[in-house]
Design an enzyme around this catalytic site. Structure first.
Site, short mmCIF file in Angstrom:
data_model
loop_
_atom_site.label_atom_id
_atom_site.label_comp_id
_atom_site.label_asym_id
_atom_site.label_seq_id
_atom_site.Cartn_x
_atom_site.Cartn_y
_atom_site.Cartn_z
N CYS A 133 0.83 -1.21 0.00
CA CYS A 133 0.00 0.00 0.00
C CYS A 133 0.86 1.25 0.00
O CYS A 133 1.41 1.63 1.04
CB CYS A 133 -0.91 -0.03 1.23
SG CYS A 133 -1.88 1.47 1.40
N CYS A 136 -0.30 4.10 2.25
CA CYS A 136 -0.07 3.85 3.67
C CYS A 136 1.40 4.05 4.03
O CYS A 136 1.71 4.62 5.07
CB CYS A 136 -0.43 2.41 4.05
SG CYS A 136 -1.98 1.82 3.40
N ASP A 137 2.29 3.55 3.19
CA ASP A 137 3.70 3.43 3.59
C ASP A 137 4.67 4.28 2.78
O ASP A 137 5.86 4.33 3.10
CB ASP A 137 4.14 1.96 3.48
CG ASP A 137 3.28 1.04 4.35
OD1 ASP A 137 2.84 1.50 5.41
OD2 ASP A 137 3.08 -0.13 3.97
#
Ligand code: NDP
Length: 324
Positions: A133, A136-137
């Site tokens: 993701c 997300c990261d």
């Protein structure tokens, strides 16, 4: 007992909830404890959902869908379903906190989960440079050289997004042509930070405590070589989340839940399915939303066909709560 429980909180689940709530079925919607809102929560700009000419952020779109569902009386619970009993006229849904909820109808809209490469190193280095993701990261990869694996829209979207942080992004694809839509391809091709590595599959991921490189295998010659990278984003598609219903609902050869024709009717009476969990092909937010509509209408017709005394028993009682 409820009239209807909806499992899943993506566009399919919330659209089903909007329709069911407006039909006065007082739905209970089980959103996951950690992944509430579904895949759009991990997306940035959504440019192809009708009604938003300027685009809309994925999480904002989901918040609006939830607000709309709640406005008409949907009750949302943030927990994971651990067990389902779908046979018989009364369906039982058990949650992680031990609560059991009963309903006459269930709409199953659990979406899909990130597909993995299936390498041991992938698990070992998960959270240490291996991610599924970008939104997300991505921030953790500031200034690094990274690789995105895949040749579809997800891979193009992730790669393009990651150029905000990374100094260089390799897109590693097992073929020499992309599956991604033309517009997403063009965006990636025109990005000076993106370099394509064609006809290559990931044979290994190296690094002791954190990713330091990939072992790539040429899919034409079979030759292996290493590619130093500080991170890898796997964007090779998704698999339908069906583990809760494996022995209770028929599946298709693609692994999605089988439904009758264009309906949402599964192999179990009173159980309906919608969204990515039934769709191996289109998998768009808007098609998932439409599929949620179909499920709510099918469930509404099913409930209307039930004997009055059974319907009358559908209150809103929680059966039992375990103490552990
Ligand atoms: P897709 O199934 O479209 O693409 C998956 C890609 O990963 C393919 O290129 C495939 O290769 C490759 N792949 C699959 N398995 C492996 C493996 N084991 N090893 C290496 N490569 C592998 O999935 P996406 O997630 O990209 O897209 C799914 C759907 O979501 C599509 O309908 C897409 O249009 C949509 N989407 C739309 C977006 C948007 O419009 N903004 C953004 C993201 C997704 P091969 O080509 O060889 O099969």
């Amino acid at each position: 007992m409820r009239q209807i429980i909806i499992i899943g909180s993506g566009p399919a689940g919330f659209t089903a909830a909007i329709y069911a709530a407006r039909a006065n079925l007082k739905p209970l919607l089980i959103a996951s404890s950690v992944e509430a809102g579904g895949e759009l929560m991990n997306t940035t700009e959504v440019e192809n959902f009708p009604g938003f000419p300027e685009g809309v952020q994925g999480p904002e779109l989901m918040a609006k869908m939830q607000e709309q569902a709640e406005r008409f009386g949907t009750e949302v619970v943030y927990d994971d379903v651990t067990e389902l009993e779908l046979t018989g006229a009364t369906k039982t849904v058990t949650l992680g906190n031990g609560e059991k909820h009963e309903a006459l109808a269930v709409i199953f809209a659990t979406g899909s989960a990130y597909r993995k490469l299936g390498l041991d190193d992938e698990e070992r280095l998960s959270g240490r440079g291996v991610s599924w993701c970008a939104t997300c990261d991505g921030f953790f990869f500031k200034g690094k050289t990274i690789a995105v694996i895949g040749g579809g829209d997800s891979a193009m979207e992730e790669a393009t997004f990651l150029t905000r942080f990374a100094s260089k992004v390799y897109v590693v694809h097992r073929k020499d042509t992309l599956r991604a839509s033309k517009i997403m391809q063009e965006r990636a091709f025109n990005n000076p930070k993106i370099e394509f590595v064609w006809n290559s599959e990931v044979a290994g991921i190296t690094g002791t405590d954190a990713v330091d490189g990939l072992v790539l295998r040429d899919t034409v010659s079979g030759a292996e070589r290493s590619l130093p990278v500080g991170g890898i984003f796997v964007a090779i598609g998704n698999d339908p989340r069906t583990h809760l219903v494996h022995n209770q609902l028929d599946l298709t050869p693609e692994g999605t839940i089988a439904v009758a024709g264009r309906t949402s009717k599964t192999s179990q009476t009173g159980v309906f399915a919608a969204g990515d969990v039934i769709d191996p092909t289109y998998r768009q937010a808007v098609t998932a939303a439409a599929s949620g509509t179909v499920a709510a209408l099918d469930a509404e017709h099913y409930l209307a066909s039930l004997p009055a005394d059974l319907l009358a028993s559908a209150g809103e009682t929680v059966l039992a709560t375990s103490t552990n």
